[in-house]
Scaffold this active site. Structure first.
Site, short mmCIF file in Angstrom:
data_model
loop_
_atom_site.label_atom_id
_atom_site.label_comp_id
_atom_site.label_asym_id
_atom_site.label_seq_id
_atom_site.Cartn_x
_atom_site.Cartn_y
_atom_site.Cartn_z
N GLU A 39 25.35 0.11 -69.18
CA GLU A 39 26.26 0.51 -68.10
C GLU A 39 27.59 0.99 -68.65
O GLU A 39 28.16 0.36 -69.55
CB GLU A 39 26.47 -0.70 -67.17
CG GLU A 39 26.41 -0.37 -65.72
CD GLU A 39 25.04 0.15 -65.28
OE1 GLU A 39 24.88 1.39 -65.17
OE2 GLU A 39 24.13 -0.65 -65.02
N HIS A 40 28.06 2.10 -68.13
CA HIS A 40 29.32 2.75 -68.57
C HIS A 40 29.24 3.10 -70.06
O HIS A 40 30.24 3.11 -70.76
CB HIS A 40 30.54 1.87 -68.26
CG HIS A 40 30.87 1.86 -66.79
ND1 HIS A 40 31.88 2.63 -66.25
CD2 HIS A 40 30.30 1.21 -65.75
CE1 HIS A 40 31.93 2.41 -64.93
NE2 HIS A 40 30.97 1.57 -64.61
N THR A 41 28.05 3.36 -70.52
CA THR A 41 27.85 3.82 -71.89
C THR A 41 27.63 5.33 -71.94
O THR A 41 27.88 5.95 -72.97
CB THR A 41 26.63 3.12 -72.53
OG1 THR A 41 25.57 3.14 -71.56
CG2 THR A 41 26.94 1.69 -72.90
N ASP A 42 27.20 5.92 -70.82
CA ASP A 42 26.79 7.34 -70.89
C ASP A 42 27.96 8.25 -71.25
O ASP A 42 27.84 9.11 -72.12
CB ASP A 42 26.04 7.82 -69.63
CG ASP A 42 26.78 7.71 -68.32
OD1 ASP A 42 27.89 7.15 -68.28
OD2 ASP A 42 26.23 8.20 -67.30
N ASP A 176 22.55 9.46 -64.26
CA ASP A 176 21.85 9.46 -62.97
C ASP A 176 20.99 10.71 -62.80
O ASP A 176 19.85 10.64 -62.34
CB ASP A 176 22.85 9.36 -61.82
CG ASP A 176 23.75 8.14 -61.96
OD1 ASP A 176 23.38 7.22 -62.72
OD2 ASP A 176 24.82 8.11 -61.33
C1 GLA Z 1 27.56 5.81 -62.22
C2 GLA Z 1 27.69 7.16 -62.94
C3 GLA Z 1 26.88 7.16 -64.23
C4 GLA Z 1 27.19 5.95 -65.09
C5 GLA Z 1 27.14 4.66 -64.27
C6 GLA Z 1 27.61 3.47 -65.05
O1 GLA Z 1 26.25 5.63 -61.78
O2 GLA Z 1 27.25 8.19 -62.10
O3 GLA Z 1 27.12 8.37 -64.92
O4 GLA Z 1 28.43 6.10 -65.75
O5 GLA Z 1 27.93 4.76 -63.10
O6 GLA Z 1 26.72 3.15 -66.06
#
Ligand code: GLA
Length: 385
Positions: A39-42, A176
């Site tokens: 999570e919040h790694t992309d 996503d």
């Molecule tokens: C949302 C964003 C993604 C990602 C997540 C956290 O879904 O759209 O790009 O950053 O939060 O992992």
């Protein structure tokens, strides 16, 4: 268990005929997703591992010859029409997710003719299950086919993300749209957000006697946009202070943390670096077919999001804690945070009981009732008819 709204291709064809008086050229689908871990790694050039849900956006469509796009949402019961002159970033309303895709395709020099579109979604909205990416990817898949555009899957995901970032104005990463476009049934997608390398990793919970419970806390997440942008900015600031292109490049966490001046930024970096490591461990766990071993990684990911990245809220923490207390092997929040859903790894047959126990804990705490379902790792965007 939450009942799924009927969302099948034949009903949508009927709705298209009723709306336009003609037969659609085809019906296309793109799913929502849960993120198993990462999570919040992309946007830190890191690793993610989502899988697609069976909940999806369906679109029936046929070309129009007046050069405009007319879109009916069966969810809102409204029809919106726009033409090329209206394609300005910042457009308001749900139609921006549709118009943004036309804009992104045209910006990439693809020629897109006008069309009628009728859509229906059973991806819960505002729950962190990527209902907007599902909509963007469904529109993109439909328009690519209708206009006979040759665009590879990864490029489709990037165009959908560009429409979200620039046209809609949300600074998200690629996870996503990559999930909605590239996932395959029965697998999780191990995706490297720097190299774009994608691996379909077998995720057969059933033969391990397990399943994934998804519980939507139904928390109103007003802070999500501003806090998401703030987390992203902190990560970029930390990378600049450390002199690395992205937090992905940190190889010695202790040394990096020592160099940073501020305790908050130290925690943010610790989350991203440890979360990337957890994704890599999770991939190995799945490759070895040892799904139960995901549990401690899910728990550690949740603690990191709660204590270091500070993106959970009391409802989410209560749901995770109750799931574990009631027998879930492991649990974590999934998605961007500040509300939304948790996932829990549970033994087959236990999901209902655990979902109900969480609902009771919410009633006792004075929170609105949550909803739950079990997740089925499903296919990415495709043409159905
Ligand atoms: C949302 C964003 C993604 C990602 C997540 C956290 O879904 O759209 O790009 O950053 O939060 O992992």
């Amino acid at each position: 268990m939450g009942r799924r709204v009927s969302n099948d291709a034949d009903s949508l064809v009927e709705a298209f005929r009723a709306r336009t008086g003609r037969q659609p050229t085809g019906v296309w689908a793109a799913p929502g997703r849960v993120n198993l871990i990462g999570e919040h790694t992309d946007y830190n050039d890191g690793y993610v591992m989502p899988f697609a849900l069976e909940q999806r956006v369906l679109i029936a469509s046929a070309p129009r010859d007046d050069g405009s796009w007319s879109v009916t949402s069966l969810n809102t019961g409204s029809t919106e029409t726009f033409s090329a002159a209206d394609l300005e970033p910042g457009m308001a309303g749900w139609q921006a997710y549709v118009a943004g895709v036309v804009w992104a395709l045209q910006e990439a020099a693809h020629s897109v003719a006008g069309a009628d579109l009728v859509l229906n979604s059973d991806v819960p909205e505002g729950a962190g299950l990527s209902s907007s990416a599902a909509l963007e990817c469904a529109v993109l898949t439909a328009l690519a086919d209708l206009n006979e555009l040759q665009i590879a899957g990864l490029e489709r995901a990037k165009l959908a993300r560009r429409s979200e970032n620039v046209f809609v104005g949300a600074p998200t990463g690629l996870m996503d749209q990559a999930a909605s476009t590239l996932c395959t049934a029965g697998h999780a997608l191990f995706f490297d957000c720097r190299t774009d390398a994608a691996e379909q990793v077998l995720f057969d919970t059933t033969s391990a006697g397990l399943e994934i419970l998804v519980l939507d806390t139904k928390t109103p997440h007003a802070l999500v946009d501003s806090e998401y942008a703030a987390r992203r900015a902190s990560c970029e600031e930390a990378a600049a202070l450390l002199g690395v292109p992205a937090l992905r490049d940190i190889t010695d966490l202790d040394a990096a943390v020592d160099q940073l001046p501020d305790p908050v930024i130290k925690r943010r970096v610790r989350h991203v670096v440890t979360e990337n490591a957890r994704v890599l461990e999770a991939v190995n766990v799945l490759r070895a077919g040892a799904i139960a071993d995901l549990a401690p990684l899910l728990d550690a990911s949740h603690e990191s999001m709660r204590d270091d990245f500070e993106i959970t809220v009391p409802q989410v923490d209560l749901a995770v804690q109750t799931a574990r207390a009631c027998g879930a092997l492991g649990a974590r929040m999934t998605g961007g945070g500040f509300g939304g859903c948790i996932i829990a790894l549970v033994e087959v047959g236990k999901a209902e009981q655990i979902g109900r126990a969480i609902a009771e804990s919410f009633t006792a705490a004075g929170y609105a009732p949550p909803a739950h379902f079990t997740a089925v790792p499903s296919a990415g965007a495709q043409r159905l008819q």
